[in-house]
Write an enzyme that holds these catalytic residues in place. Structure first.
Site, mmCIF file in Angstrom:
data_model
loop_
_atom_site.group_PDB
_atom_site.id
_atom_site.type_symbol
_atom_site.label_atom_id
_atom_site.label_comp_id
_atom_site.label_asym_id
_atom_site.label_seq_id
_atom_site.Cartn_x
_atom_site.Cartn_y
_atom_site.Cartn_z
ATOM 1 N NE ARG A 106 -2.267 2.872 -6.188
ATOM 2 C CZ ARG A 106 -2.425 1.918 -5.266
ATOM 3 N NH1 ARG A 106 -1.362 1.318 -4.754
ATOM 4 N NH2 ARG A 106 -3.630 1.569 -4.867
ATOM 5 C CE LYS A 129 -5.320 6.153 -4.056
ATOM 6 N NZ LYS A 129 -5.856 6.172 -5.442
ATOM 7 C CG HIS A 183 -3.877 3.806 -12.839
ATOM 8 N ND1 HIS A 183 -2.974 3.837 -11.792
ATOM 9 C CD2 HIS A 183 -5.027 3.299 -12.307
ATOM 10 C CE1 HIS A 183 -3.547 3.388 -10.695
ATOM 11 N NE2 HIS A 183 -4.783 3.035 -10.980
ATOM 12 N NE ARG A 186 -3.336 -0.243 -9.032
ATOM 13 C CZ ARG A 186 -2.991 -0.908 -7.920
ATOM 14 N NH1 ARG A 186 -1.811 -1.451 -7.845
ATOM 15 N NH2 ARG A 186 -3.820 -1.003 -6.900
ATOM 16 C CG HIS A 209 -7.908 -2.994 -4.892
ATOM 17 N ND1 HIS A 209 -8.389 -3.594 -6.043
ATOM 18 C CD2 HIS A 209 -7.232 -1.887 -5.310
ATOM 19 C CE1 HIS A 209 -8.021 -2.888 -7.093
ATOM 20 N NE2 HIS A 209 -7.313 -1.858 -6.683
ATOM 21 C CE1 TYR A 218 -8.589 -4.095 -13.791
ATOM 22 C CE2 TYR A 218 -8.751 -4.137 -11.405
ATOM 23 C CZ TYR A 218 -8.369 -3.503 -12.560
ATOM 24 O OH TYR A 218 -7.757 -2.272 -12.501
#
Length: 241
Positions: A106, A129, A183, A186, A209, A218
């Protein structure tokens, strides 16, 4: 909601509250997060024996979110962006962008890098995050550039350069969807990673994630995605017969 007393709080109260939030222009995604936080609070109170009733939010369904298309940059667009970044008055902007493209970071993670996060050919992202540390290998060339900056004794490798990135995007003429300014780097990393034959589980770890469903956005970019359909569908089998 007017600070209601917990034992007077009901599902109807929250339903009215989120209707007002929608009318005020708050996104359904943000309201779902508020819903999850409040529901978790009552669950925790119950676990601690401070709440003996049912969770008032347990029967309310979250809003269904339509998945947005994730924009990524093609190689010629990356070159166009880099040309604009090289003209930036803030020299850190280009290198921060390169880090995002090289590691899937990020913007805040790359921009806030400290010398202590450089780890023998890799970058360690901490206080992320997701709450999980990630260590991502980088090229020797990128490591050399970062180590050179680290020798200056600065606490952080870069100064804030978000605004300079926005200006570079404007100069480049690239049209990006709302909310995907930095973003997009990313997304570009993840998209090219899959298009170049990367593994979806590796991508999950790199992006940090916690839920594979986030990474699966993706998966369709993989050259091998659902290729079995060509040979295993009934029409193909009938033709082979």
């Amino acid at each position: 909601m007017g600070n209601p007393v917990a034992d007077k709080f009901s599902a109807d109260d929250f339903a009215r509250y989120r209707s007002k939030r929608l009318e005020a222009g708050i996104s359904a995604n943000a309201i779902n997060r508020e819903h999850a936080y409040l529901r978790a609070m009552f669950n925790e109170l119950k676990r601690l024996n401070h709440w003996n009733s049912e969770n008032p939010l347990s029967e309310i369904r979250s809003f269904k979110i339509v998945e947005k298309e994730l924009t990524f940059l093609a190689n010629d667009q990356i070159k166009l962006l880099f040309a604009a970044l090289s003209e930036s008055s803030n020299p850190d902007t280009l290198l921060v962008s390169q880090i995002c493209l090289a590691t899937g970071a990020r913007w805040s993670e790359a921009e806030g890098l400290k010398p202590t996060q450089l780890r023998q050919g890799a970058i360690e992202y901490a206080v992320t995050k997701s709450g999980k540390n990630r260590t991502i290998p980088i090229s020797a060339e990128l490591e050399t550039e970062l180590q050179q900056l680290a020798k200056d004794g600065r606490a952080r490798l870069f100064v804030n350069c978000y605004s300079a990135f926005r200006e570079a995007v404007d100069r480049s003429g690239l049209a990006l969807p709302a909310g995907q300014l930095t973003h997009v780097l990313r997304h570009t990393f993840a998209s090219h990673f899959m298009m170049n034959g990367g593994n979806i589980l590796t991508l999950q770890r790199v992006l940090g994630h916690s839920d594979l469903k986030m990474t699966m956005r993706y998966a369709h970019l993989s050259p091998e995605h659902l290729q079995e359909v060509r040979n295993l569908n009934p029409l193909a089998r009938l033709t082979l017969g």
